[in-house]
Design a protein around this motif. Structure first.
Motif, mmCIF file in Angstrom:
data_model
loop_
_atom_site.group_PDB
_atom_site.id
_atom_site.type_symbol
_atom_site.label_atom_id
_atom_site.label_comp_id
_atom_site.label_asym_id
_atom_site.label_seq_id
_atom_site.Cartn_x
_atom_site.Cartn_y
_atom_site.Cartn_z
ATOM 1 N N VAL A 27 0.836 -1.206 0.000
ATOM 2 C CA VAL A 27 0.000 0.000 0.000
ATOM 3 C C VAL A 27 0.869 1.253 0.000
ATOM 4 C CG1 VAL A 27 -1.571 1.369 1.447
ATOM 5 C CG2 VAL A 27 -2.049 -1.037 1.029
ATOM 6 N N VAL A 28 1.892 1.267 0.851
ATOM 7 C CA VAL A 28 2.774 2.436 0.939
ATOM 8 C C VAL A 28 3.492 2.667 -0.387
ATOM 9 C CG1 VAL A 28 4.903 3.261 2.026
ATOM 10 C CG2 VAL A 28 3.059 2.358 3.434
ATOM 11 N N ASN A 29 3.976 1.603 -0.999
ATOM 12 C CA ASN A 29 4.678 1.754 -2.274
ATOM 13 C C ASN A 29 3.734 2.178 -3.391
ATOM 14 O OD1 ASN A 29 7.227 1.201 -1.266
ATOM 15 N ND2 ASN A 29 6.986 -1.001 -1.523
ATOM 16 N N GLU A 30 2.496 1.719 -3.349
ATOM 17 C CA GLU A 30 1.512 2.165 -4.342
ATOM 18 C C GLU A 30 1.178 3.641 -4.129
ATOM 19 O OE1 GLU A 30 0.337 0.629 -7.040
ATOM 20 O OE2 GLU A 30 1.565 -1.121 -6.586
ATOM 21 N N ARG A 31 1.114 4.060 -2.858
ATOM 22 C CA ARG A 31 0.834 5.466 -2.543
ATOM 23 C C ARG A 31 1.899 6.386 -3.149
ATOM 24 N NH1 ARG A 31 1.359 9.879 -2.475
ATOM 25 N NH2 ARG A 31 0.878 11.468 -0.983
ATOM 26 N N VAL A 32 3.146 5.955 -3.100
ATOM 27 C CA VAL A 32 4.251 6.754 -3.640
ATOM 28 C C VAL A 32 4.067 6.968 -5.144
ATOM 29 C CG1 VAL A 32 6.743 6.722 -4.101
ATOM 30 C CG2 VAL A 32 5.876 6.128 -1.844
ATOM 31 N N GLU A 46 -4.058 5.946 4.630
ATOM 32 C CA GLU A 46 -3.794 5.910 6.067
ATOM 33 C C GLU A 46 -4.848 5.077 6.802
ATOM 34 O OE1 GLU A 46 -1.138 6.778 7.699
ATOM 35 O OE2 GLU A 46 -0.195 7.654 5.931
ATOM 36 N N SER A 47 -6.095 5.150 6.382
ATOM 37 C CA SER A 47 -7.130 4.368 7.062
ATOM 38 C C SER A 47 -6.923 2.873 6.847
ATOM 39 C CB SER A 47 -8.532 4.793 6.609
ATOM 40 O OG SER A 47 -8.795 4.371 5.296
ATOM 41 N N ILE A 48 -6.424 2.488 5.674
ATOM 42 C CA ILE A 48 -6.117 1.075 5.415
ATOM 43 C C ILE A 48 -5.019 0.615 6.372
ATOM 44 C CG2 ILE A 48 -5.104 -0.548 3.762
ATOM 45 C CD1 ILE A 48 -6.479 1.097 1.534
ATOM 46 N N ILE A 49 -3.956 1.389 6.455
ATOM 47 C CA ILE A 49 -2.821 1.019 7.298
ATOM 48 C C ILE A 49 -3.227 1.019 8.773
ATOM 49 C CG2 ILE A 49 -0.542 1.784 8.075
ATOM 50 C CD1 ILE A 49 -0.133 2.780 5.131
ATOM 51 N N ARG A 50 -3.955 2.037 9.195
ATOM 52 C CA ARG A 50 -4.389 2.133 10.593
ATOM 53 C C ARG A 50 -5.245 0.930 10.980
ATOM 54 N NH1 ARG A 50 -7.711 5.769 10.002
ATOM 55 N NH2 ARG A 50 -6.243 7.478 9.776
ATOM 56 N N GLY A 51 -6.155 0.536 10.118
ATOM 57 C CA GLY A 51 -7.036 -0.592 10.406
ATOM 58 C C GLY A 51 -6.304 -1.914 10.528
ATOM 59 N N ASN A 52 -5.210 -2.057 9.814
ATOM 60 C CA ASN A 52 -4.461 -3.306 9.884
ATOM 61 C C ASN A 52 -3.823 -3.524 11.250
ATOM 62 O OD1 ASN A 52 -5.047 -4.300 7.371
ATOM 63 N ND2 ASN A 52 -3.257 -3.430 6.396
ATOM 64 N N LEU A 97 7.286 -8.616 17.610
ATOM 65 C CA LEU A 97 6.300 -8.112 16.640
ATOM 66 C C LEU A 97 5.234 -7.267 17.338
ATOM 67 C CD1 LEU A 97 5.912 -11.297 14.431
ATOM 68 C CD2 LEU A 97 6.638 -9.042 13.615
ATOM 69 N N SER A 98 4.779 -7.711 18.500
ATOM 70 C CA SER A 98 3.764 -6.955 19.246
ATOM 71 C C SER A 98 4.303 -5.604 19.708
ATOM 72 C CB SER A 98 3.275 -7.758 20.455
ATOM 73 O OG SER A 98 2.589 -8.899 20.030
ATOM 74 N N VAL A 99 5.553 -5.585 20.149
ATOM 75 C CA VAL A 99 6.169 -4.317 20.583
ATOM 76 C C VAL A 99 6.301 -3.360 19.398
ATOM 77 C CG1 VAL A 99 8.311 -3.284 21.442
ATOM 78 C CG2 VAL A 99 7.340 -5.279 22.594
ATOM 79 N N LEU A 100 6.774 -3.865 18.265
ATOM 80 C CA LEU A 100 6.927 -3.003 17.085
ATOM 81 C C LEU A 100 5.575 -2.493 16.597
ATOM 82 C CD1 LEU A 100 9.713 -4.941 15.120
ATOM 83 C CD2 LEU A 100 9.957 -2.860 16.504
ATOM 84 N N LEU A 101 4.568 -3.364 16.597
ATOM 85 C CA LEU A 101 3.232 -2.944 16.188
ATOM 86 C C LEU A 101 2.686 -1.893 17.147
ATOM 87 C CD1 LEU A 101 0.789 -3.235 14.324
ATOM 88 C CD2 LEU A 101 0.043 -5.164 15.742
ATOM 89 N N SER A 102 2.931 -2.081 18.435
ATOM 90 C CA SER A 102 2.481 -1.092 19.423
ATOM 91 C C SER A 102 3.157 0.258 19.183
ATOM 92 C CB SER A 102 2.788 -1.575 20.841
ATOM 93 O OG SER A 102 2.062 -2.739 21.127
ATOM 94 N N TRP A 103 4.431 0.230 18.843
ATOM 95 C CA TRP A 103 5.164 1.467 18.559
ATOM 96 C C TRP A 103 4.504 2.208 17.392
ATOM 97 C CZ3 TRP A 103 10.978 1.482 16.769
ATOM 98 C CH2 TRP A 103 11.436 2.792 16.674
ATOM 99 N N VAL A 104 4.162 1.476 16.352
ATOM 100 C CA VAL A 104 3.512 2.101 15.198
ATOM 101 C C VAL A 104 2.113 2.575 15.581
ATOM 102 C CG1 VAL A 104 2.575 1.685 12.889
ATOM 103 C CG2 VAL A 104 4.847 0.836 13.473
ATOM 104 N N HIS A 105 1.339 1.689 16.207
ATOM 105 C CA HIS A 105 -0.075 1.971 16.493
ATOM 106 C C HIS A 105 -0.264 3.091 17.513
ATOM 107 C CE1 HIS A 105 -4.334 1.094 16.682
ATOM 108 N NE2 HIS A 105 -4.252 0.986 17.997
ATOM 109 N N LEU A 106 0.597 3.123 18.527
ATOM 110 C CA LEU A 106 0.423 4.087 19.611
ATOM 111 C C LEU A 106 1.309 5.316 19.488
ATOM 112 C CD1 LEU A 106 0.269 1.519 22.558
ATOM 113 C CD2 LEU A 106 -1.659 2.654 21.412
ATOM 114 N N GLY A 107 2.368 5.218 18.678
ATOM 115 C CA GLY A 107 3.302 6.328 18.576
ATOM 116 C C GLY A 107 3.325 7.000 17.217
ATOM 117 N N ILE A 108 3.617 6.241 16.195
ATOM 118 C CA ILE A 108 3.814 6.831 14.864
ATOM 119 C C ILE A 108 2.493 7.197 14.194
ATOM 120 C CG2 ILE A 108 4.719 6.397 12.540
ATOM 121 C CD1 ILE A 108 6.883 4.649 13.882
ATOM 122 N N GLN A 109 1.550 6.245 14.166
ATOM 123 C CA GLN A 109 0.296 6.490 13.451
ATOM 124 C C GLN A 109 -0.491 7.680 14.008
ATOM 125 O OE1 GLN A 109 -0.484 4.765 10.547
ATOM 126 N NE2 GLN A 109 -1.900 6.478 10.350
#
Length: 193
Positions: A27-32, A46-52, A97-109
């Motif tokens: 999705v990110v590469n298609e967005r570019v 962003e909504s696609i990525i956030r929902g995942n 994987l859970s820690v990295l996903l949490s970083w994205v979900h709670l911090g970056i996104q």
């Protein structure tokens, strides 16, 4: 034995569903490829990525629960989770994987969403785009890392009680790294090739 097979199926199916990093990278590469897209396109991606993220948390929890159930149902003591190095590695990879996903979900996104919410025009202004780009870049690198970790987890899952030779395992890990890098750097229009 039937229950074991059902749990094994659910466990493997869950890991297949954890392919979110692969599809987020696509999705990110298609967005570019859109270049300067209108704001609704950005918000859609962003909504696609956030929902995942939420889906992936559920799949990770399911993988943990079914994996733990598989140990005693398969005739092994629960202590195998720490005495069997493959099971222990899979558990540590799942936690990572859970820690990295949490970083994205709670911090970056949330930071990306907050910056996008400040946009008042059809196109993201250059100053906000300059703030969003590094966050998206970090998220993309983390997705590539997660993709690699998911592939290694699957590789180890195939070796819980029957091991590949060390050379084959290392070779497959290198191929996993190469594939994750390829997905990170291109939009892989033809899958593997």
């Amino acid at each position: 034995m039937e229950f074991y097979n059902v749990m094994k199926f659910l466990h493997v199916l869950t890991v297949v569903f954890m392919a979110a990093p692969l599809y987020n990278l696509i999705v990110v590469n298609e967005r570019v490829r859109f270049g300067k897209a209108p704001l609704p396109v950005d918000r859609y991606f962003e909504s696609i990525i956030r929902g995942n993220s939420t889906r992936c948390f559920v799949f990770q929890l399911t993988a943990l629960v079914t994996g733990i159930i598989l140990i005693p149902v398969g005739g092994h003591p629960l202590t195998a989770l720490v005495t069997n190095w493959v099971l222990l590695a899979k558990l540590l990879l799942l936690i990572t994987l859970s820690v990295l996903l949490s970083w994205v979900h709670l911090g970056i996104q949330p930071r990306i969403d907050g910056l996008l919410s400040r946009v008042q025009t059809e196109v993201i202004p250059p100053d906000l785009a300059g703030e969003i780009a590094p966050l998206r870049g970090r998220r993309k690198r983390l997705a590539a890392t997660c993709l690699f970790l998911v592939i290694v987890t699957v590789l180890l899952g195939a070796q819980v009680f029957t091991r590949f030779s060390p050379a084959v395992t290392v070779g497959l890990i290198l191929l996993a790294a190469l594939f994750a890098w390829r997905v990170y750097t291109s939009h892989i229009p033809y899958g593997w090739v």
